[in-house]
Design a protein around this motif. Structure first.
Motif, PDB file in Angstrom:
ATOM      1  N   ALA A 153       0.918  -1.573  -0.069  1.00 24.44           N
ATOM      2  CA  ALA A 153      -0.134  -0.089  -0.080  1.00 24.44           C
ATOM      3  C   ALA A 153       0.623   1.509   0.058  1.00 24.44           C
ATOM      4  CB  ALA A 153      -1.331  -0.103   1.317  1.00 24.44           C
ATOM      5  N   GLN A 154       1.781   1.460   0.879  1.00 34.54           N
ATOM      6  CA  GLN A 154       3.064   2.405   0.538  1.00 34.54           C
ATOM      7  C   GLN A 154       3.777   2.384  -0.685  1.00 34.54           C
ATOM      8  OE1 GLN A 154       5.200   3.801   4.582  1.00 34.54           O
ATOM      9  NE2 GLN A 154       4.895   1.531   4.863  1.00 34.54           N
ATOM     10  N   VAL A 155       3.882   1.448  -0.542  1.00 32.43           N
ATOM     11  CA  VAL A 155       4.139   1.252  -2.228  1.00 32.43           C
ATOM     12  C   VAL A 155       3.376   2.239  -3.723  1.00 32.43           C
ATOM     13  CG1 VAL A 155       5.354   0.182  -4.595  1.00 32.43           C
ATOM     14  CG2 VAL A 155       6.160  -0.005  -2.384  1.00 32.43           C
ATOM     15  N   CYS A 156       2.525   2.064  -4.143  1.00 34.19           N
ATOM     16  CA  CYS A 156       1.505   2.220  -4.156  1.00 34.19           C
ATOM     17  C   CYS A 156       1.096   3.380  -3.599  1.00 34.19           C
ATOM     18  CB  CYS A 156      -0.136   1.625  -4.353  1.00 34.19           C
ATOM     19  SG  CYS A 156       0.007   0.589  -4.703  1.00 34.19           S
ATOM     20  N   GLU A 157       0.969   3.803  -2.540  1.00 31.70           N
ATOM     21  CA  GLU A 157       1.339   5.108  -2.030  1.00 31.70           C
ATOM     22  C   GLU A 157       2.288   6.194  -2.821  1.00 31.70           C
ATOM     23  OE1 GLU A 157      -0.963   5.436   1.050  1.00 31.70           O
ATOM     24  OE2 GLU A 157       0.547   7.552   1.578  1.00 31.70           O
ATOM     25  N   ILE A 158       3.620   5.790  -2.810  1.00 32.50           N
ATOM     26  CA  ILE A 158       4.305   6.603  -3.514  1.00 32.50           C
ATOM     27  C   ILE A 158       4.800   6.677  -5.074  1.00 32.50           C
ATOM     28  CG2 ILE A 158       7.414   6.131  -3.636  1.00 32.50           C
ATOM     29  CD1 ILE A 158       7.011   4.922  -0.578  1.00 32.50           C
ATOM     30  N   LEU A 159       4.400   6.115  -5.377  1.00 33.02           N
ATOM     31  CA  LEU A 159       3.746   5.696  -6.865  1.00 33.02           C
ATOM     32  C   LEU A 159       2.733   6.514  -7.849  1.00 33.02           C
ATOM     33  CD1 LEU A 159       4.640   2.147  -7.715  1.00 33.02           C
ATOM     34  CD2 LEU A 159       6.239   3.995  -7.959  1.00 33.02           C
ATOM     35  N   ASP A 160       1.919   6.758  -6.146  1.00 30.72           N
ATOM     36  CA  ASP A 160       0.801   7.175  -6.944  1.00 30.72           C
ATOM     37  C   ASP A 160      -0.437   6.732  -8.387  1.00 30.72           C
ATOM     38  OD1 ASP A 160      -1.430   9.217  -6.704  1.00 30.72           O
ATOM     39  OD2 ASP A 160      -0.377  10.603  -8.224  1.00 30.72           O
ATOM     40  N   VAL A 161      -0.811   5.491  -7.674  1.00 30.57           N
ATOM     41  CA  VAL A 161      -1.223   4.316  -8.328  1.00 30.57           C
ATOM     42  C   VAL A 161      -1.941   3.676  -8.124  1.00 30.57           C
ATOM     43  CG1 VAL A 161       0.348   4.328 -10.736  1.00 30.57           C
ATOM     44  CG2 VAL A 161       0.488   2.548  -9.011  1.00 30.57           C
ATOM     45  N   LYS A 162      -3.106   2.883  -8.037  1.00 31.55           N
ATOM     46  CA  LYS A 162      -4.056   2.338  -7.464  1.00 31.55           C
ATOM     47  C   LYS A 162      -3.597   1.178  -7.695  1.00 31.55           C
ATOM     48  CE  LYS A 162      -8.202   4.786  -8.886  1.00 31.55           C
ATOM     49  NZ  LYS A 162      -7.165   5.153 -10.739  1.00 31.55           N
ATOM     50  N   PRO A 163      -4.152   0.325  -7.018  1.00 29.45           N
ATOM     51  CA  PRO A 163      -3.353  -1.255  -6.323  1.00 29.45           C
ATOM     52  C   PRO A 163      -3.683  -2.017  -8.117  1.00 29.45           C
ATOM     53  CG  PRO A 163      -4.214  -1.290  -4.682  1.00 29.45           C
ATOM     54  CD  PRO A 163      -4.572   0.254  -4.894  1.00 29.45           C
ATOM     55  N   GLN A 164      -5.157  -1.639  -8.484  1.00 30.03           N
ATOM     56  CA  GLN A 164      -5.323  -1.838  -9.330  1.00 30.03           C
ATOM     57  C   GLN A 164      -5.075  -1.965 -10.602  1.00 30.03           C
ATOM     58  OE1 GLN A 164      -6.694  -1.021  -7.225  1.00 30.03           O
ATOM     59  NE2 GLN A 164      -8.112  -2.978  -6.425  1.00 30.03           N
ATOM     60  N   GLU A 165      -3.638  -1.183 -10.836  1.00 33.13           N
ATOM     61  CA  GLU A 165      -2.592  -0.610 -11.520  1.00 33.13           C
ATOM     62  C   GLU A 165      -1.883  -1.327 -11.524  1.00 33.13           C
ATOM     63  OE1 GLU A 165      -4.549   3.880 -12.706  1.00 33.13           O
ATOM     64  OE2 GLU A 165      -3.263   3.479 -11.499  1.00 33.13           O
ATOM     65  N   VAL A 166      -1.504  -2.137 -10.604  1.00 30.09           N
ATOM     66  CA  VAL A 166       0.067  -2.552 -10.547  1.00 30.09           C
ATOM     67  C   VAL A 166      -0.079  -4.134 -10.878  1.00 30.09           C
ATOM     68  CG1 VAL A 166       2.022  -3.409  -8.703  1.00 30.09           C
ATOM     69  CG2 VAL A 166       0.953  -1.320  -8.522  1.00 30.09           C
ATOM     70  N   VAL A 167       1.179  -4.712 -10.749  1.00 26.01           N
ATOM     71  CA  VAL A 167       0.772  -6.109 -11.437  1.00 26.01           C
ATOM     72  C   VAL A 167       2.782  -6.503 -10.634  1.00 26.01           C
ATOM     73  CG1 VAL A 167       1.936  -8.275 -12.934  1.00 26.01           C
ATOM     74  CG2 VAL A 167       0.830  -6.803 -13.761  1.00 26.01           C
ATOM     75  N   HIS A 168       2.713  -7.331  -9.182  1.00 24.81           N
ATOM     76  CA  HIS A 168       3.516  -7.792  -8.771  1.00 24.81           C
ATOM     77  C   HIS A 168       3.705  -9.178  -9.034  1.00 24.81           C
ATOM     78  CE1 HIS A 168       7.095  -8.000  -5.800  1.00 24.81           C
ATOM     79  NE2 HIS A 168       6.332  -9.355  -5.288  1.00 24.81           N
ATOM     80  N   THR A 169       5.713  -9.689  -8.986  1.00 22.31           N
ATOM     81  CA  THR A 169       5.273 -11.129  -9.677  1.00 22.31           C
ATOM     82  C   THR A 169       7.185 -11.099  -8.693  1.00 22.31           C
ATOM     83  OG1 THR A 169       5.747 -10.851 -11.596  1.00 22.31           O
ATOM     84  CG2 THR A 169       6.519 -12.277 -11.422  1.00 22.31           C
ATOM     85  N   GLY A 170       6.339 -12.928  -7.979  1.00 23.66           N
ATOM     86  CA  GLY A 170       7.830 -12.952  -7.448  1.00 23.66           C
ATOM     87  C   GLY A 170       7.308 -14.144  -6.656  1.00 23.66           C
ATOM     88  N   ASP A 171       8.252 -14.902  -5.823  1.00 26.36           N
ATOM     89  CA  ASP A 171       8.940 -16.616  -5.756  1.00 26.36           C
ATOM     90  C   ASP A 171       8.019 -16.766  -4.624  1.00 26.36           C
ATOM     91  OD1 ASP A 171      10.963 -15.141  -4.804  1.00 26.36           O
ATOM     92  OD2 ASP A 171      11.683 -17.403  -5.026  1.00 26.36           O
ATOM     93  N   HIS A 172       7.751 -15.775  -3.641  1.00 27.78           N
ATOM     94  CA  HIS A 172       7.348 -16.326  -2.549  1.00 27.78           C
ATOM     95  C   HIS A 172       5.816 -16.441  -2.051  1.00 27.78           C
ATOM     96  CE1 HIS A 172       6.344 -16.717   1.915  1.00 27.78           C
ATOM     97  NE2 HIS A 172       8.218 -16.904   2.192  1.00 27.78           N
ATOM     98  N   PHE A 173       5.925 -17.238  -1.681  1.00 24.75           N
ATOM     99  CA  PHE A 173       3.975 -17.626  -2.150  1.00 24.75           C
ATOM    100  C   PHE A 173       3.208 -16.712  -1.112  1.00 24.75           C
ATOM    101  CE2 PHE A 173      -0.302 -19.393  -1.573  1.00 24.75           C
ATOM    102  CZ  PHE A 173      -0.784 -19.669  -2.926  1.00 24.75           C
ATOM    103  N   VAL A 174       3.624 -16.459   0.063  1.00 25.37           N
ATOM    104  CA  VAL A 174       2.966 -15.226   1.554  1.00 25.37           C
ATOM    105  C   VAL A 174       3.000 -14.118   0.687  1.00 25.37           C
ATOM    106  CG1 VAL A 174       2.488 -14.376   3.641  1.00 25.37           C
ATOM    107  CG2 VAL A 174       2.241 -16.606   2.916  1.00 25.37           C
ATOM    108  N   PHE A 175       4.629 -13.122   0.439  1.00 23.01           N
ATOM    109  CA  PHE A 175       4.867 -12.255   0.588  1.00 23.01           C
ATOM    110  C   PHE A 175       5.149 -11.657  -1.016  1.00 23.01           C
ATOM    111  CE2 PHE A 175       7.682 -14.114   4.138  1.00 23.01           C
ATOM    112  CZ  PHE A 175       7.048 -13.833   4.999  1.00 23.01           C
ATOM    113  N   ASP A 176       5.213 -12.092  -1.925  1.00 25.49           N
ATOM    114  CA  ASP A 176       4.558 -12.119  -3.291  1.00 25.49           C
ATOM    115  C   ASP A 176       3.180 -12.216  -4.248  1.00 25.49           C
ATOM    116  OD1 ASP A 176       7.211 -11.178  -3.631  1.00 25.49           O
ATOM    117  OD2 ASP A 176       8.031 -13.180  -3.072  1.00 25.49           O
ATOM    118  N   PHE A 177       2.427 -13.091  -3.666  1.00 27.96           N
ATOM    119  CA  PHE A 177       0.973 -13.681  -4.013  1.00 27.96           C
ATOM    120  C   PHE A 177       0.341 -13.304  -2.706  1.00 27.96           C
ATOM    121  CE2 PHE A 177      -1.987 -16.731  -5.081  1.00 27.96           C
ATOM    122  CZ  PHE A 177      -2.104 -16.319  -6.499  1.00 27.96           C
ATOM    123  N   LEU A 178       0.166 -13.636  -2.077  1.00 31.82           N
ATOM    124  CA  LEU A 178      -1.306 -13.179  -1.007  1.00 31.82           C
ATOM    125  C   LEU A 178      -1.435 -12.396  -0.465  1.00 31.82           C
ATOM    126  CD1 LEU A 178      -0.959 -16.167   1.071  1.00 31.82           C
ATOM    127  CD2 LEU A 178      -2.548 -16.322  -1.134  1.00 31.82           C
TER     128      LEU A 178
END
Ligand SMILES: [Mg+2]
Length: 221
Positions: A153-178
């Protein structure tokens, strides 16, 4: 395709680069330096250092901070020197740069979101740093232990975008996916070993085995 997406975010360890470099620094470089300082065998130094790591543990913020550990062990070596020693162990996965290039040229903003300390991130992503407009470290920048939904949420605020405008990819099921999904980010779970996790529960389209699949998903191939 107009998906409304503006930002692509990536984890670092296991996603852009392999874990080897970090392991070498923590589990070889530091014990070796400690062994040399106290004229111990590597095995003894390793045992001691490892026990000290475990005593602090990953739930304390110092655990992530290499300057803290060099100070604690009273090692008069700059972390940059240690990093240089293991530079050859930095391995950027083969498809990474070409994928970043396509995304960048398609007009997306690219960012990094990692739990690792900034020093580790910066050193490892040097050859591909130019593709990213921001590099966020949960531990160094936000004083958080792991990438929580609050982190995203903080990152979206700094980037001034809505979460719906972001795609995140990573290899940790909790920290990168859930966690990113909790606030509405479109997350992809990367499983490079392909020992697929059936538990993604009908979210199979969000389970990928390398970053090229992102280009497929966003019709960039
Ligand atoms: Mg990772």
């Amino acid at each position: 395709m107009d998906s409304g997406i503006k930002v692509f975010s990536f984890d670092v360890d296991g996603t852009l680069v392999s874990q080897e470099f970090a392991d070498c620094v923590w589990l070889r470089g530091i014990p070796e330096a400690y062994a040399a300082k106290h004229a111990l065998s590597f095995e003894h130094a390793f045992e001691f250092v490892k026990r000290e790591y475990d005593n602090i543990g990953e739930n304390r913020i110092e655990w992530y901070n290499i300057r803290f550990w060099l100070r604690k062990f009273n090692l008069k070596i700059a972390y940059e020197k240690l990093f240089e020693k293991y530079e050859a162990e930095v391995k950027i996965y083969t498809e990474v740069e070409s994928v970043l290039k396509v995304l960048k040229e398609a007009g997306y903003v690219l960012v990094v979101n990692s739990n690792a300390a900034t020093e580790f991130i910066d050193f490892q992503i040097q050859p591909i740093r130019k593709y990213f407009s921001h590099v966020f470290s949960a531990t160094s920048d936000f004083g958080e232990l792991k990438k929580s939904n609050g982190h995203y949420a903080q990152v979206c605020e700094i980037l001034d975008v809505k979460p719906q405008e972001v795609v995140h990819t990573g290899d940790h099921f909790v920290f990168d996916f859930l966690n990113p999904r909790r606030i509405g980010i479109t997350a992809y779970y990367l499983d490079r070993s392909r020992d697929a996790m059936p538990a993604v529960n009908g979210n199979d389209e969000f389970l990928i085995s390398d970053l090229n699949e992102l280009l497929d998903a966003f019709e960039l191939i």
